[in-house]
Design an enzyme around this catalytic site. Sequence first.
Site, mmCIF file in Angstrom:
data_model
loop_
_atom_site.group_PDB
_atom_site.id
_atom_site.type_symbol
_atom_site.label_atom_id
_atom_site.label_comp_id
_atom_site.label_asym_id
_atom_site.label_seq_id
_atom_site.Cartn_x
_atom_site.Cartn_y
_atom_site.Cartn_z
ATOM 1 N N LYS A 65 0.813 -1.229 0.000
ATOM 2 C CA LYS A 65 0.000 0.000 0.000
ATOM 3 C C LYS A 65 0.844 1.277 0.000
ATOM 4 O O LYS A 65 0.382 2.312 -0.482
ATOM 5 C CB LYS A 65 -0.956 -0.001 1.188
ATOM 6 C CG LYS A 65 -2.028 -1.065 1.065
ATOM 7 C CD LYS A 65 -3.083 -0.967 2.140
ATOM 8 C CE LYS A 65 -4.092 -2.089 1.961
ATOM 9 N NZ LYS A 65 -5.314 -1.893 2.737
ATOM 10 N N ASN A 86 -4.843 1.983 -1.848
ATOM 11 C CA ASN A 86 -5.416 0.647 -2.039
ATOM 12 C C ASN A 86 -6.223 0.543 -3.331
ATOM 13 O O ASN A 86 -6.713 -0.532 -3.666
ATOM 14 C CB ASN A 86 -6.282 0.237 -0.834
ATOM 15 C CG ASN A 86 -7.626 0.922 -0.830
ATOM 16 O OD1 ASN A 86 -7.784 2.023 -1.357
ATOM 17 N ND2 ASN A 86 -8.621 0.283 -0.232
ATOM 18 N N GLY A 232 -13.136 -7.523 10.298
ATOM 19 C CA GLY A 232 -12.992 -6.508 9.265
ATOM 20 C C GLY A 232 -13.923 -6.634 8.073
ATOM 21 O O GLY A 232 -13.730 -5.960 7.063
#
Length: 264
Positions: A65, A86, A232
């Site tokens: 990233k 991202n 997540g």
Amino acid sequence: MKKYLVIGNPIEHSLSPLIHNYWIKKNNIDAIYEKEKLKKKDLGSMILKIKKKKIHGINVTVPFKNDIITHLEKLTPEAETTQSVNTVYLDNNTITGHNTDIDGFRLAIQDIKFDVSNKLVLILGAGGVVPSIIHSLYKMKASKIILTNRTKKKAENLKKLFKDLEIINWGQIQKFDMIINATSIGLKASDELKLDFSKFGKNKFFYDVIYNPKETNFLKNAKKLGNKIENGKKMFIHQAAQAFKIWHQIEPEITNEINEMIDK
């Protein structure tokens, strides 16, 4: 047919193709979304494929990233602030990097109705997604953010981006209202953070950026001790939806079917 990818290393665990191809089909788009394991040295040639329109967009995951940034021509303000990308796409023939993790995290916390304002937040890890989470937490008015990482120097580097960040030693016990596992420890069923959970107290909020597996040992141990937990998944879905919107100019619908697909 347009082609989109998620790139990373490891990449096997990623469910991005599942979710993006679902939305592609639902919206009758002539495209396909796949995943590809890369090495750092491959990033330049991947970006060249976007420039030549052989690939029309990529999502970037662990550990690239930040590494991807040197190959890009432009960053959005969100990517610039966090030095984390991202989502990559062509904007008027300019290779552009954006960060949908910020809104992904904010919308996930909003979904579960947890009020971050005036909360003390402890973050474990200093990897690619962490600047996005810190930025989002500050926007949501967290009172203080404390960070610990096994390599302390990597944690201290984040103070260049976020001056108010407090760094503590790995394994040091610290009071908190919310604790976030932003490490990759948990991707394997045998992974353990080796922290003494009993010293953290009860009625805290434990959040893990990992969504596959559904419940990491970090979350299992927290739940046993009577804490609120969340993985997540919602962040993953929301950040994916933001990327999809950038690429296709369509707001994808987040349905129960999507949630069930990720949970399988």
